[in-house]
Motif scaffolding. Structure first.
Motif, mmCIF file in Angstrom:
data_model
loop_
_atom_site.group_PDB
_atom_site.id
_atom_site.type_symbol
_atom_site.label_atom_id
_atom_site.label_comp_id
_atom_site.label_asym_id
_atom_site.label_seq_id
_atom_site.Cartn_x
_atom_site.Cartn_y
_atom_site.Cartn_z
ATOM 1 N N ARG A 140 0.653 0.177 -7.699
ATOM 2 C CA ARG A 140 1.315 -0.345 -6.497
ATOM 3 C C ARG A 140 0.428 -0.201 -5.271
ATOM 4 O O ARG A 140 0.324 -1.116 -4.448
ATOM 5 C CB ARG A 140 2.655 0.354 -6.260
ATOM 6 N N ALA A 141 -0.236 0.939 -5.135
ATOM 7 C CA ALA A 141 -1.107 1.166 -3.976
ATOM 8 C C ALA A 141 -2.278 0.190 -3.973
ATOM 9 O O ALA A 141 -2.627 -0.383 -2.929
ATOM 10 C CB ALA A 141 -1.616 2.609 -3.975
ATOM 11 N N ILE A 142 -2.883 -0.017 -5.117
ATOM 12 C CA ILE A 142 -4.026 -0.934 -5.198
ATOM 13 C C ILE A 142 -3.557 -2.374 -4.979
ATOM 14 O O ILE A 142 -4.225 -3.150 -4.278
ATOM 15 C CB ILE A 142 -4.763 -0.777 -6.539
ATOM 16 N N THR A 143 -2.413 -2.739 -5.539
ATOM 17 C CA THR A 143 -1.883 -4.085 -5.349
ATOM 18 C C THR A 143 -1.608 -4.350 -3.874
ATOM 19 O O THR A 143 -1.931 -5.426 -3.350
ATOM 20 C CB THR A 143 -0.609 -4.301 -6.187
ATOM 21 N N THR A 144 -1.042 -3.386 -3.181
ATOM 22 C CA THR A 144 -0.740 -3.548 -1.756
ATOM 23 C C THR A 144 -2.008 -3.816 -0.954
ATOM 24 O O THR A 144 -2.049 -4.728 -0.117
ATOM 25 C CB THR A 144 -0.021 -2.288 -1.214
ATOM 26 N N ASP A 146 -13.976 0.448 -0.085
ATOM 27 C CA ASP A 146 -13.730 1.578 0.820
ATOM 28 C C ASP A 146 -12.350 2.167 0.586
ATOM 29 O O ASP A 146 -12.178 3.392 0.567
ATOM 30 C CB ASP A 146 -13.879 1.145 2.280
ATOM 31 N N PHE A 147 -11.356 1.319 0.390
ATOM 32 C CA PHE A 147 -10.009 1.805 0.107
ATOM 33 C C PHE A 147 -9.978 2.576 -1.208
ATOM 34 O O PHE A 147 -9.423 3.674 -1.286
ATOM 35 C CB PHE A 147 -9.009 0.652 0.044
ATOM 36 N N LEU A 148 -10.565 2.011 -2.257
ATOM 37 C CA LEU A 148 -10.551 2.671 -3.567
ATOM 38 C C LEU A 148 -11.210 4.041 -3.495
ATOM 39 O O LEU A 148 -10.757 4.993 -4.129
ATOM 40 C CB LEU A 148 -11.249 1.801 -4.610
ATOM 41 N N LYS A 149 -12.282 4.144 -2.747
ATOM 42 C CA LYS A 149 -13.017 5.405 -2.653
ATOM 43 C C LYS A 149 -12.210 6.481 -1.912
ATOM 44 O O LYS A 149 -12.283 7.657 -2.263
ATOM 45 C CB LYS A 149 -14.352 5.147 -1.941
ATOM 46 N N ASP A 191 -14.990 7.782 7.187
ATOM 47 C CA ASP A 191 -15.503 7.023 8.330
ATOM 48 C C ASP A 191 -15.607 5.536 8.000
ATOM 49 O O ASP A 191 -15.405 4.691 8.874
ATOM 50 C CB ASP A 191 -16.889 7.554 8.758
ATOM 51 N N ALA A 192 -15.922 5.206 6.762
ATOM 52 C CA ALA A 192 -16.058 3.805 6.365
ATOM 53 C C ALA A 192 -14.733 3.046 6.550
ATOM 54 O O ALA A 192 -14.737 1.858 6.871
ATOM 55 C CB ALA A 192 -16.524 3.701 4.924
ATOM 56 N N LEU A 193 -13.613 3.728 6.388
ATOM 57 C CA LEU A 193 -12.314 3.074 6.549
ATOM 58 C C LEU A 193 -12.012 2.705 8.005
ATOM 59 O O LEU A 193 -11.258 1.767 8.256
ATOM 60 C CB LEU A 193 -11.198 3.995 6.036
ATOM 61 N N LYS A 194 -12.603 3.426 8.931
ATOM 62 C CA LYS A 194 -12.295 3.212 10.348
ATOM 63 C C LYS A 194 -12.721 1.835 10.835
ATOM 64 O O LYS A 194 -12.158 1.333 11.806
ATOM 65 C CB LYS A 194 -12.958 4.309 11.195
ATOM 66 N N ARG A 195 -13.680 1.233 10.209
ATOM 67 C CA ARG A 195 -14.138 -0.078 10.686
ATOM 68 C C ARG A 195 -13.163 -1.196 10.344
ATOM 69 O O ARG A 195 -13.261 -2.301 10.855
ATOM 70 C CB ARG A 195 -15.525 -0.395 10.162
ATOM 71 N N TRP A 196 -12.216 -0.921 9.448
ATOM 72 C CA TRP A 196 -11.269 -1.958 9.046
ATOM 73 C C TRP A 196 -10.001 -1.864 9.873
ATOM 74 O O TRP A 196 -9.122 -2.621 9.844
ATOM 75 C CB TRP A 196 -10.934 -1.858 7.561
ATOM 76 N N ARG A 221 -8.631 6.106 -0.494
ATOM 77 C CA ARG A 221 -7.175 6.117 -0.403
ATOM 78 C C ARG A 221 -6.439 5.855 -1.711
ATOM 79 O O ARG A 221 -5.246 6.136 -1.800
ATOM 80 C CB ARG A 221 -6.707 5.090 0.621
ATOM 81 N N ALA A 222 -7.085 5.296 -2.685
ATOM 82 C CA ALA A 222 -6.382 5.053 -3.951
ATOM 83 C C ALA A 222 -6.019 6.391 -4.575
ATOM 84 O O ALA A 222 -6.817 7.330 -4.569
ATOM 85 C CB ALA A 222 -7.257 4.233 -4.896
ATOM 86 N N PRO A 223 -4.810 6.514 -5.098
ATOM 87 C CA PRO A 223 -4.356 7.808 -5.622
ATOM 88 C C PRO A 223 -4.946 8.147 -7.000
ATOM 89 O O PRO A 223 -4.290 8.027 -8.020
ATOM 90 C CB PRO A 223 -2.834 7.661 -5.653
ATOM 91 N N PHE A 224 -6.212 8.548 -6.961
ATOM 92 C CA PHE A 224 -6.908 9.078 -8.133
ATOM 93 C C PHE A 224 -7.405 10.470 -7.789
ATOM 94 O O PHE A 224 -7.788 10.727 -6.644
ATOM 95 C CB PHE A 224 -8.139 8.219 -8.495
#
Length: 147
Positions: free
Chosen positions: A58-62, A113-116, A142-147, A118-121
């Motif tokens: 669900r998290a990855i699909t979102t 960046d999300f997978l690295k 930090d990589a997520l901040k640019r999005w 925020r994805a729940p692994f």
């Protein structure tokens, strides 16, 4: 859109060919494949990746749906493995298809960046000496901040 969280290995070349063949109307396809790195200087016996079935998909699909809308993607593929993996095993793959290359590249980076971060692994590196849960890295956050 194809989101898979799986224990079995995958063939990145075959996956990319299949993705490309079904990406109608796309002028650009970008793919990224991640492999398990031996950060233990040759001592990595295995990496164990855990997740919560259902929640992870669900998290990855979102986030894939967000990328698809934000960059007007024709298609998205995300594959992420779980279970026991060895150094150099394929761990994940992202592919994006769009009319233009900039959108395909940006969307692929966004997804990676999300997978690295925020994805729940949860990842544990097991060496001949110990077992250590992999901590999140500041540069990944930090990589997520640019999005």
């Amino acid at each position: 859109m194809d989101i898979r969280v799986q224990g079995s290995p995958f063939d990145a070349g075959a996956e990319l060919n299949a993705f490309t063949n079904k990406a109608q109307g796309a002028g650009a396809i970008v793919s990224f494949s991640g492999i398990v790195r031996d950060t233990a200087a040759g001592d990595l016996e295995k990496m164990v990746i855990e997740h919560y079935p259902g929640m992870t998909e669900r998290a990855i699909t979102t986030i894939a749906e967000e990328a698809q809308g934000r960059w007007n993607l024709a298609d998205v593929l995300v594959i992420h493995r779980f279970g026991e993996l060895s150094a150099n095993d394929p761990i994940m793959m992202v592919a994006t298809a769009s009319r233009h290359r900039k959108a395909a590249f940006e969307a692929a980076e966004f997804l990676m960046d999300f997978l690295k971060s925020r994805a729940p692994f949860w990842k544990k590196e097991i060496t001949g000496k110990d077992a250590v849960w992999v901590e999140s890295k500041d540069h990944d956050e930090d990589a997520l901040k640019r999005w």
